[in-house]
Design an enzyme around this catalytic site. Sequence first.
Site, PDB file in Angstrom:
ATOM      1  N   GLY A  72       0.830  -1.201   0.000  1.00 31.81           N
ATOM      2  CA  GLY A  72       0.000   0.000   0.000  1.00 31.81           C
ATOM      3  C   GLY A  72       0.861   1.245   0.000  1.00 31.81           C
ATOM      4  O   GLY A  72       2.084   1.180   0.097  1.00 31.81           O
ATOM      5  N   HIS A 112      -2.086   6.452  12.120  1.00 30.23           N
ATOM      6  CA  HIS A 112      -2.758   7.599  11.506  1.00 30.23           C
ATOM      7  C   HIS A 112      -4.258   7.366  11.277  1.00 30.23           C
ATOM      8  O   HIS A 112      -4.970   8.305  10.928  1.00 30.23           O
ATOM      9  CB  HIS A 112      -2.014   8.013  10.238  1.00 30.23           C
ATOM     10  CG  HIS A 112      -0.599   8.412  10.564  1.00 30.23           C
ATOM     11  ND1 HIS A 112      -0.299   9.566  11.247  1.00 30.23           N
ATOM     12  CD2 HIS A 112       0.580   7.753  10.389  1.00 30.23           C
ATOM     13  CE1 HIS A 112       1.012   9.626  11.454  1.00 30.23           C
ATOM     14  NE2 HIS A 112       1.566   8.541  10.942  1.00 30.23           N
ATOM     15  N   TYR A 137      -4.600   9.195   3.796  1.00 28.51           N
ATOM     16  CA  TYR A 137      -3.874   7.953   4.104  1.00 28.51           C
ATOM     17  C   TYR A 137      -4.412   7.323   5.396  1.00 28.51           C
ATOM     18  O   TYR A 137      -4.755   6.133   5.434  1.00 28.51           O
ATOM     19  CB  TYR A 137      -2.373   8.273   4.231  1.00 28.51           C
ATOM     20  CG  TYR A 137      -1.569   7.217   4.926  1.00 28.51           C
ATOM     21  CD1 TYR A 137      -1.382   5.962   4.344  1.00 28.51           C
ATOM     22  CD2 TYR A 137      -0.990   7.461   6.183  1.00 28.51           C
ATOM     23  CE1 TYR A 137      -0.639   4.983   4.992  1.00 28.51           C
ATOM     24  CE2 TYR A 137      -0.247   6.497   6.831  1.00 28.51           C
ATOM     25  CZ  TYR A 137      -0.074   5.251   6.228  1.00 28.51           C
ATOM     26  OH  TYR A 137       0.654   4.279   6.881  1.00 28.51           O
TER      27      TYR A 137
HETATM   28  C1  15L Z   1       3.123   5.647   9.072  1.00 24.41           C
HETATM   29  O1  15L Z   1       2.006   5.168   8.930  1.00 24.41           O
HETATM   30  C2  15L Z   1       4.077   5.760   7.936  1.00 24.41           C
HETATM   31  O2  15L Z   1       3.901   4.723   6.994  1.00 24.41           O
HETATM   32  C3  15L Z   1       5.514   5.786   8.402  1.00 24.41           C
HETATM   33  O3  15L Z   1       6.340   6.165   7.340  1.00 24.41           O
HETATM   34  C4  15L Z   1       5.730   6.707   9.608  1.00 24.41           C
HETATM   35  O4  15L Z   1       5.629   8.006   9.218  1.00 24.41           O
HETATM   36  C5  15L Z   1       4.741   6.336  10.712  1.00 24.41           C
HETATM   37  O5  15L Z   1       3.425   6.254  10.245  1.00 24.41           O
HETATM   38  C6  15L Z   1       4.787   7.278  11.917  1.00 24.41           C
HETATM   39  O6  15L Z   1       3.737   7.751  12.346  1.00 24.41           O
HETATM   40  O7  15L Z   1       5.869   7.505  12.430  1.00 24.41           O
END
Ligand code: 15L
Length: 269
Positions: A72, A112, A137
């Site tokens: 993804g 997230h 996202y």
């Molecule tokens: C995520 O979901 C991202 O894929 C990753 O690259 C980081 O940024 C991570 O979260 C995070 O929150 O540190």
Amino acid sequence: MTLVSLLLTGAAGNMGALLRPRLARADRTLRLLDTTPLTAGAGEEAVTGSVTDPDVVAAAVAGADAVVHLAGISGEAGWDEILEVNVAGTRTVLNAAVAAGVRTVVLASSNHAAGFRTRDDGVPLPATVEQAPDTYYGWSKAATEGLGRLYHERFGLTVVSLRIGTCFEKPAGARALATWLSPDDAARLVGAAIDPSTRGHHVVWGISANTRRWWSLAEGAAIGFRPRDDAEAYAAEILAGGPEPDPADPVHHRVGGGFCDVPLGAPMH
Ligand code: 15L
């Protein structure tokens, strides 16, 4: 010896590369699916193709006991792309898993999905906290958690959504002192999720036993996840004599940190 087949989607990505060697076992065939061609090693099979292609996914899933769906877009991106890859791609994987009689699907969700939750919502913050996505996202991850629930209820599929924190070799930055998921703990978490004793539907935070964590490990413990690493080992190096992180600072106060301020739909990668 029972041969167990495990399909890893997104095997060439960041988490795929970290997990691949750690999930290898003598009694397991690891099938690797990615749009980037991979060379299969001992005990591995490689399939090149996209999770957005139902034929590719059906062939990749055939004979698998469990699927670890990592493929993804891993940060903010345009709406159409997010929908096609993260949401429709996950539905394709779930459909194929049901058709093939797979026991367990592990979904790589993300913190997230609940990025706008804050320390005011509870410390430790339960994984049952209402979703509050911080980006398209994050919304796609919340949507796929919901799809996982749907496929569990409809078809009895065991689905474990991992709300992954920050999974890299080492924690980078002060926020990750709380949110880091070490690669070894990531493998422990996936191991617990795909264990045949884990049945049903679960949403768990994917973080290590970080001294500064504020997301609950209780839901992970309920499926047998026992993290062993602690980002604190890197605290001196990361903070390098600078000020201690302020929990009231939005980056540390909100689950999603800086993602909450990223322009919607603006590609991060
Ligand atoms: C995520 O979901 C991202 O894929 C990753 O690259 C980081 O940024 C991570 O979260 C995070 O929150 O540190």
